[in-house]
Every structure is written in structure tokens, then in C-alpha cells.
Design a protein around this motif. Structure first.
Motif, PDB file in Angstrom:
ATOM      1  N   UNK A   5      51.449  64.076  37.724  1.00  0.00           N
ATOM      2  CA  UNK A   5      51.447  63.012  38.724  1.00  0.00           C
ATOM      3  C   UNK A   5      50.020  62.727  39.169  1.00  0.00           C
ATOM      4  N   UNK A   6      49.699  61.450  39.292  1.00  0.00           N
ATOM      5  CA  UNK A   6      48.370  61.026  39.727  1.00  0.00           C
ATOM      6  C   UNK A   6      48.227  61.183  41.227  1.00  0.00           C
ATOM      7  N   UNK A   7      47.054  61.596  41.680  1.00  0.00           N
ATOM      8  CA  UNK A   7      46.820  61.698  43.115  1.00  0.00           C
ATOM      9  C   UNK A   7      46.210  60.416  43.674  1.00  0.00           C
ATOM     10  N   UNK A   8      45.462  59.681  42.835  1.00  0.00           N
ATOM     11  CA  UNK A   8      44.764  58.485  43.316  1.00  0.00           C
ATOM     12  C   UNK A   8      44.768  57.406  42.244  1.00  0.00           C
ATOM     13  N   UNK A   9      45.056  56.197  42.674  1.00  0.00           N
ATOM     14  CA  UNK A   9      44.974  55.017  41.820  1.00  0.00           C
ATOM     15  C   UNK A   9      44.103  54.012  42.559  1.00  0.00           C
ATOM     16  N   UNK A  10      43.089  53.490  41.895  1.00  0.00           N
ATOM     17  CA  UNK A  10      42.196  52.510  42.521  1.00  0.00           C
ATOM     18  C   UNK A  10      42.480  51.124  41.964  1.00  0.00           C
ATOM     19  N   UNK A  11      42.475  50.136  42.846  1.00  0.00           N
ATOM     20  CA  UNK A  11      42.699  48.743  42.448  1.00  0.00           C
ATOM     21  C   UNK A  11      41.517  47.931  42.957  1.00  0.00           C
ATOM     22  N   UNK A  12      40.837  47.241  42.033  1.00  0.00           N
ATOM     23  CA  UNK A  12      39.660  46.432  42.368  1.00  0.00           C
ATOM     24  C   UNK A  12      39.819  45.031  41.802  1.00  0.00           C
ATOM     25  N   UNK A  13      39.197  44.088  42.446  1.00  0.00           N
ATOM     26  CA  UNK A  13      39.172  42.722  41.934  1.00  0.00           C
ATOM     27  C   UNK A  13      38.319  42.675  40.669  1.00  0.00           C
ATOM     28  N   UNK A  14      38.765  41.911  39.690  1.00  0.00           N
ATOM     29  CA  UNK A  14      37.993  41.713  38.464  1.00  0.00           C
ATOM     30  C   UNK A  14      36.930  40.651  38.724  1.00  0.00           C
ATOM     31  N   UNK A  15      35.893  40.676  37.949  1.00  0.00           N
ATOM     32  CA  UNK A  15      34.834  39.684  38.065  1.00  0.00           C
ATOM     33  C   UNK A  15      35.360  38.329  37.597  1.00  0.00           C
ATOM     34  N   UNK A  16      35.092  37.299  38.372  1.00  0.00           N
ATOM     35  CA  UNK A  16      35.395  35.943  37.945  1.00  0.00           C
ATOM     36  C   UNK A  16      36.646  35.300  38.506  1.00  0.00           C
ATOM     37  N   UNK A  17      37.619  36.055  38.949  1.00  0.00           N
ATOM     38  CA  UNK A  17      38.841  35.457  39.494  1.00  0.00           C
ATOM     39  C   UNK A  17      39.392  36.370  40.580  1.00  0.00           C
ATOM     40  N   UNK A  18      39.515  35.846  41.779  1.00  0.00           N
ATOM     41  CA  UNK A  18      39.934  36.714  42.886  1.00  0.00           C
ATOM     42  C   UNK A  18      41.362  37.209  42.765  1.00  0.00           C
ATOM     43  N   UNK A  19      42.213  36.534  41.961  1.00  0.00           N
ATOM     44  CA  UNK A  19      43.597  36.980  41.816  1.00  0.00           C
ATOM     45  C   UNK A  19      43.807  37.897  40.603  1.00  0.00           C
TER      46      UNK A  19
END
Length: 176
Positions: A5-19
Motif C-alpha cells: 500500500x502506498x503512503x503518499x500520492x502526489x498530484x501536480x498540474x502538468x505544464x501547459x494546461x491547468x486541467x
């Protein structure tokens, strides 16, 4: 479960499109869709933003009529025809599951577009629930081409199923 089981998952905006975003889970880097307004700290109901911050998974749902039961250490329930989620800020059940038909505005969980065939309920605006600060913030199936969500995080179906096997109650999603 063969995977840890993962303890941490990171979510970041990609370059070029905010969605558009990138979800980092252990050694996996997966493309994801975000809200049409991108990631924001000051989330409001209907603004189309994915809330920034740290959230945890509370449980998962799946469409039993559209695929096999997914492997996951999370509490898991099949989505029934009458399942909904209240999105009316003035209602006492705002940002909570409800049974349909419901007298206030509520989203149908058993969708025809397959977006909720697999769903992870994230703890955004859940403890405590603040009226108008966003409802039904989920990790769910992405639209083709990773079109924007209303504020959720969305993955390709196979990637979501693979990730779900490694998401447990202690996993934290760090968004932003």
C-alpha cells in the motif's frame, strides 16, 4: 494483495494546461485530468477547481454490472441504482451520499458515461463539512482525452484499477 500500500500520492498540474495533471504514486507517473479551473486552495461549490491540500481516501465504489470487483484495501461498495451524492450547499446532507430521488440537488452515482464505474471518495471538505466548499471530490475514471472534471482527479480506467489495489486508508493524496 501482492502490492504494498502506498503512503503518499502526489498530484501536480502538468505544464501547459491547468486541467491536466500528473499523479505520482511510488514509481508510477500517470497522466490525470483535473478540474477545468485547475488546482485552487479556495475551493467553492461549482467553481470547477480541484482543491489543493492533503486528503485521504475514505472508501471506494464500483459498478458491479460493468466489471469485476476491484482489488483494494479500502472499504468497497457496489453502486446501486438509487445512489446519489448531495451537492446542494444549503441541505443538511450536503457532500454526503443520499438515496435518489432526493428533494435537494444530488448527483447520480450510477452514471451512463462510465466516469463513476470506479470511484474513490476523497476526504476533501468532509471533516468538518463546510457549506459551499465543494462536494463529491473523487478520484474517478477520466473522459476520453483527459477532458476536465468538475473538480475531481480522473485517471484512465486501467490505471485507476491498478492504482486502487495500492490505495489504503493510510494513503495520503497531496494535491498542488
Amino acid at each position: 494483495m501482492t502490492s504494498q500500500t502506498l503512503s503518499r500520492i502526489a498530484v501536480h498540474r502538468a505544464v501547459g494546461a491547468r486541467h491536466r495533471g500528473r499523479l505520482h504514486a511510488g514509481g508510477l507517473v500517470l497522466p490525470c485530468a483535473l478540474g477545468r479551473a485547475g488546482i485552487r486552495r479556495d475551493k467553492r461549490e461549482g467553481d470547477g477547481a480541484t482543491p489543493a491540500g492533503t486528503v485521504r481516501p475514505l472508501g471506494a465504489f464500483f459498478r458491479a454490472d460493468r466489471g469485476r470487483r476491484p482489488e483494494t484495501p479500502l472499504p468497497l461498495a457496489a453502486i446501486r441504482a438509487a445512489d446519489g451524492w448531495c451537492d446542494a450547499p444549503g441541505d443538511r446532507n450536503y457532500n454526503r451520499p443520499v438515496l435518489l430521488p432526493y428533494p435537494a440537488s444530488a448527483e447520480r452515482m450510477r452514471r451512463e458515461d462510465r466516469l463513476y464505474d470506479l470511484v474513490v471518495d476523497l476526504s476533501a471538505n468532509r471533516a468538518p463539512i463546510r457549506k459551499g466548499r465543494g462536494s463529491a471530490i473523487f478520484l474517478h475514471v477520466a473522459r476520453p482525452g483527459f477532458q476536465p472534471t468538475e473538480g475531481c482527479i480522473a485517471l484512465e480506467p486501467r490505471a485507476l484499477r491498478r492504482l486502487l489495489a495500492r490505495i489504503g486508508p493510510r494513503t495520503r493524496f497531496v494535491v498542488g
